[in-house]
Design an enzyme around this catalytic site. Structure first.
Site, mmCIF file in Angstrom:
data_model
loop_
_atom_site.group_PDB
_atom_site.id
_atom_site.type_symbol
_atom_site.label_atom_id
_atom_site.label_comp_id
_atom_site.label_asym_id
_atom_site.label_seq_id
_atom_site.Cartn_x
_atom_site.Cartn_y
_atom_site.Cartn_z
ATOM 1 N N ASP A 137 -26.318 22.948 40.673
ATOM 2 C CA ASP A 137 -25.684 23.937 39.797
ATOM 3 C C ASP A 137 -24.169 23.781 39.952
ATOM 4 O O ASP A 137 -23.656 23.800 41.069
ATOM 5 C CB ASP A 137 -26.116 25.352 40.215
ATOM 6 C CG ASP A 137 -26.268 26.281 39.040
ATOM 7 O OD1 ASP A 137 -25.375 26.266 38.177
ATOM 8 O OD2 ASP A 137 -27.274 27.007 38.986
ATOM 9 N N ASP A 181 -22.895 25.919 34.787
ATOM 10 C CA ASP A 181 -22.866 27.365 34.587
ATOM 11 C C ASP A 181 -21.806 27.767 33.557
ATOM 12 O O ASP A 181 -20.651 27.326 33.648
ATOM 13 C CB ASP A 181 -22.535 28.000 35.947
ATOM 14 C CG ASP A 181 -22.746 29.488 35.966
ATOM 15 O OD1 ASP A 181 -23.895 29.907 35.811
ATOM 16 O OD2 ASP A 181 -21.755 30.227 36.148
ATOM 17 N N HIS A 190 -33.314 32.418 36.385
ATOM 18 C CA HIS A 190 -32.975 33.452 37.361
ATOM 19 C C HIS A 190 -32.233 34.642 36.759
ATOM 20 O O HIS A 190 -31.980 35.615 37.462
ATOM 21 C CB HIS A 190 -32.132 32.819 38.476
ATOM 22 C CG HIS A 190 -30.823 32.332 37.953
ATOM 23 N ND1 HIS A 190 -30.714 31.276 37.065
ATOM 24 C CD2 HIS A 190 -29.556 32.768 38.156
ATOM 25 C CE1 HIS A 190 -29.445 31.096 36.756
ATOM 26 N NE2 HIS A 190 -28.719 31.988 37.409
ATOM 27 N N ASP A 191 -31.825 34.548 35.498
ATOM 28 C CA ASP A 191 -31.124 35.655 34.835
ATOM 29 C C ASP A 191 -32.039 36.419 33.883
ATOM 30 O O ASP A 191 -31.618 37.438 33.317
ATOM 31 C CB ASP A 191 -29.955 35.121 33.984
ATOM 32 C CG ASP A 191 -28.827 34.524 34.808
ATOM 33 O OD1 ASP A 191 -28.651 34.937 35.967
ATOM 34 O OD2 ASP A 191 -28.133 33.630 34.276
HETATM 35 O O1 LIG Z 1 -21.665 32.690 37.291
HETATM 36 C C1 LIG Z 1 -21.790 33.894 36.615
HETATM 37 C C2 LIG Z 1 -23.120 33.961 35.930
HETATM 38 O O2 LIG Z 1 -23.216 32.790 35.127
HETATM 39 C C3 LIG Z 1 -24.494 32.474 34.584
HETATM 40 O O3 LIG Z 1 -24.979 33.367 33.621
HETATM 41 C C4 LIG Z 1 -24.131 33.946 32.659
HETATM 42 C C5 LIG Z 1 -24.618 35.287 32.139
HETATM 43 O O4 LIG Z 1 -25.341 35.113 31.028
HETATM 44 C C6 LIG Z 1 -25.785 36.305 30.384
HETATM 45 O O5 LIG Z 1 -24.748 37.039 29.872
HETATM 46 C C7 LIG Z 1 -24.075 36.477 28.850
HETATM 47 C C8 LIG Z 1 -24.061 37.376 27.639
HETATM 48 O O6 LIG Z 1 -23.799 36.496 26.599
HETATM 49 C C9 LIG Z 1 -23.720 37.057 25.325
HETATM 50 O O7 LIG Z 1 -22.629 37.885 25.271
HETATM 51 C C10 LIG Z 1 -24.977 37.783 24.963
HETATM 52 O O8 LIG Z 1 -24.851 38.422 23.707
HETATM 53 C C11 LIG Z 1 -25.268 38.812 26.006
HETATM 54 O O9 LIG Z 1 -26.468 39.415 25.739
HETATM 55 C C12 LIG Z 1 -25.366 38.095 27.352
HETATM 56 O O10 LIG Z 1 -25.597 39.079 28.336
HETATM 57 C C13 LIG Z 1 -26.639 37.113 31.301
HETATM 58 O O11 LIG Z 1 -26.947 38.365 30.735
HETATM 59 C C14 LIG Z 1 -25.997 37.337 32.532
HETATM 60 O O12 LIG Z 1 -26.974 37.872 33.400
HETATM 61 C C15 LIG Z 1 -25.451 36.059 33.118
HETATM 62 O O13 LIG Z 1 -24.648 36.404 34.191
HETATM 63 C C16 LIG Z 1 -25.467 32.389 35.741
HETATM 64 O O14 LIG Z 1 -26.685 31.894 35.279
HETATM 65 C C17 LIG Z 1 -25.570 33.739 36.387
HETATM 66 O O15 LIG Z 1 -26.560 33.804 37.381
HETATM 67 C C18 LIG Z 1 -24.223 34.074 36.975
HETATM 68 O O16 LIG Z 1 -24.258 35.392 37.447
#
Ligand SMILES: OC[C@H]1O[C@H](OC[C@H]2O[C@H](OC[C@H]3O[C@H](O)[C@H](O)[C@@H](O)[C@@H]3O)[C@H](O)[C@@H](O)[C@@H]2O)[C@H](O)[C@@H](O)[C@@H]1O
Length: 544
Positions: free
Chosen positions: A101, A202, A318-319
């Site tokens: 990652d 990421d 994982h998210d």
């Molecule tokens: O390193 C920080 C995190 O990075 C990755 O995930 C990113 C996040 O992705 C989603 O959020 C992004 C949003 O994008 C758009 O705006 C959509 O419209 C929204 O609905 C989304 O929420 C997830 O919801 C978040 O949980 C993630 O953080 C890694 O994979 C994460 O583990 C890291 O925390």
């Protein structure tokens, strides 16, 4: 048909390991590298060819390793660099590549670059991050963090704000600074030299941000940076590189993954993931999934990348919440719906990604109270929404439906205490259903979901049609997702009943041949008038 050069990463199946929850070898309640090594034979038996390893680098764990304080050291809880080398070598012996990652949109605030950067405005590392003066005594602008609240944090000492699109302990790197880019490439080459198989990148769509113009994703320099990165690191080495790109459309995905552009192998796109949220709102604002919409989105991605890009296929990570609980039926049809998701995923064109525990049908773990939440995103959202006057029950419902802890509960290895994950106290509570849903039980049951995954992975190895075949969506009622794959004169029909209901399948002019895989045990001979059982799924050869 594709004109592309063929690559191993198109033919393989990837398995995501979230190390903290995979297997603990030393009883401290946290999964570790030795734990992963101890389960490599299990993964080899499943048949996967690569592991996407969520971050194992040194980290204070504000965001479970996605806040890195040292890219060239291993998190103490997970082991040592010698354990990491051993993992890479042991995996290689089993023909499994390790995909690291790569979290380079931001670092931890405990990374030495940020510690220096904070010291003074004229520190040589100041421009490694994004600092701005206050505007009218307040934040520079309205940019918001994905983890709630403003994306700007004030630093008393130097009187400026720094940008953090995630937590305030995850300051964003300044990719406009050439020194930052070169330092990242050097670090990537350190890992490449260790013999890894690639990188999962990421939130890579954010590195070209222009915060003053309120641009975060898909900034103007994004693709220049990726081409530069490709050339400086993995270019020409046939590694798997997959970008996490939340805002990607098929057009944007082609920019990343068209081989002629020398950027990435493929991207994770999330269009389908947003289908159960209210338009214009965020992921916590729920609405029921319309299967017809899901079909249209998946089908569009199948056809639009064509030979100018490559799809990645996933239901879980994982998210995300567990797919059986999210869009399947985690009660009376847990196994049937789980098998349907497995068959559907592997029969699409692209590289499948299985998230740990998916292969045994793990489910969400509901909570009742704030005290049970571990994940920073859910905790912050809860506190913000309580402040804004939302009802506690509604917030908990959103978290139980979408929260990230659902996917992060420890892997259920057997029926013993803590599901055989640890001899200590697990860092996150094990799902109480572990006595019946666990790896040991799955391996002992020839009809389990595990064997459906194993068979699908083998089928992909044996049947080029699954990898290279053209995709054609068939016209059926919304809750049936039926399509054909066609390759070198061979055609397969794949049918999925995406519901708890029985449905009539009426496909004219299809001569059914051999059954390739199915999730109910009855002979399929005719699809012109066939009653599909709940969550029924099958793939058959078509006789021409
Ligand atoms: O390193 C920080 C995190 O990075 C990755 O995930 C990113 C996040 O992705 C989603 O959020 C992004 C949003 O994008 C758009 O705006 C959509 O419209 C929204 O609905 C989304 O929420 C997830 O919801 C978040 O949980 C993630 O953080 C890694 O994979 C994460 O583990 C890291 O925390």
């Amino acid at each position: 048909m594709l004109n592309l050069q063929k690559h191993w990463w198109q033919e393989t199946t990837v398995y995501q390991v979230y190390p903290r929850s995979f297997k603990d070898s030393n009883g401290d309640g946290v999964g570790d590298l030795k734990g992963i090594i101890s389960k490599l034979d299990y993964l080899k038996d499943l048949g996967i060819g690569a592991i996407w390893l969520s971050p194992v680098y040194r980290s204070p764990n504000d965001d479970n390793g996605y806040d890195i304080s040292d890219y060239q050291n291993i998190m103490q809880e997970f082991g040592t660099m010698a354990d990491m080398d051993e993992l890479i070598n042991q995996a290689k012996k089993r023909n499994i590549r390790i995909v690291m990652d790569l979290v380079v949109n931001h670092t931890s605030d405990e990374h030495k670059w940020f510690i220096e950067s904070k010291k003074s405005k004229d520190n040589p590392y100041r421009d490694y991050y994004i600092w701005r003066d206050p505007k009218d005594g307040d934040v520079p602008n309205d940019l918001q963090s994905t983890f709630s609240g403003p994306a700007w944090q004030f630093d008393e000492k130097t009187g400026q704000y720094y940008l953090h699109l995630f937590s305030k302990k995850q300051p964003d790197l300044n990719w406009e600074n050439e020194k930052v880019r070169q330092a990242v490439y050097k670090m990537m080459n350190f890992w490449i030299d260790k013999g890894i198989g690639g990188f999962r990148m990421d939130v890579i769509d954010l590195i070209g941000k222009q915060p003053d113009k309120m641009i975060t994703g898909n900034g103007p320099k994004l693709h220049d940076y990726l081409q530069e990165m490709n050339k400086a690191t993995f270019g020409g080495k046939d590694m798997l590189t997959v970008g996490e790109t939340w805002g990607a459309t098929p057009e944007i995905a082609k920019l990343y993954s068209d081989p002629k552009r020398h950027e990435l192998s493929m991207v994770f796109q999330f269009e389908q993931v947003g289908l159960d949220q209210q338009p214009g709102k965020d992921k916590w604002d729920l609405r029921p999934l319309q299967v017809g919409e899901l079909k249209q989105v998946l089908a569009r991605w199948q056809t639009e990348l064509d030979d100018q890009g490559w799809n990645s296929l996933f239901w879980n990570n994982h998210d995300l919440p567990r797919i059986i609980s999210r869009w399947g039926n985690d009660k009376e049809y847990r196994v049937e719906s789980g098998k349907m998701f497995a068959i559907l995923l592997h029969m699409l064109k692209g590289t499948p990604y299985i998230y740990q525990g998916e292969e045994i049908g793990m489910t969400n773990k509901p909570i009742k109270d704030f005290s049970e939440i571990s994940d920073i995103e859910s905790r912050n959202m809860y506190l913000q929404r309580i402040d804004e006057g939302y009802k506690k029950e509604d917030i908990i419902k959103s978290i139980n439906t979408k929260g990230r802890d659902n996917a992060r509960t420890p892997i259920q290895w057997d029926e013993t205490e803590h599901a055989g994950f640890t001899t200590g106290t697990p860092w996150l509570g094990v799902n109480p259903n572990y006595k019946s849903i666990n790896v040991k039980a799955a391996l002992a049951d020839k009809n389990s979901l595990f064997y459906t995954y194993k068979k699908l992975i083998q089928l992909r190895k044996d049947n080029p049609i699954m990898i290279w075949g053209d995709f054609k969506l068939l016209d059926t009622q919304d809750e049936i997702f039926a399509f054909e794959r066609e390759y070198q004169g061979e055609t397969w029909l794949i049918v999925n009943n995406f519901s708890n209901n029985r449905h009539k399948l009426q496909l004219a002019d299809v001569n059914v041949g051999e059954t390739i895989i199915q999730n109910y045990d009855h002979k399929i001979t005719d699809v012109s008038d066939l009653e599909l059982k709940p969550w029924e799924s099958f793939a058959v050869k078509v006789v021409v």
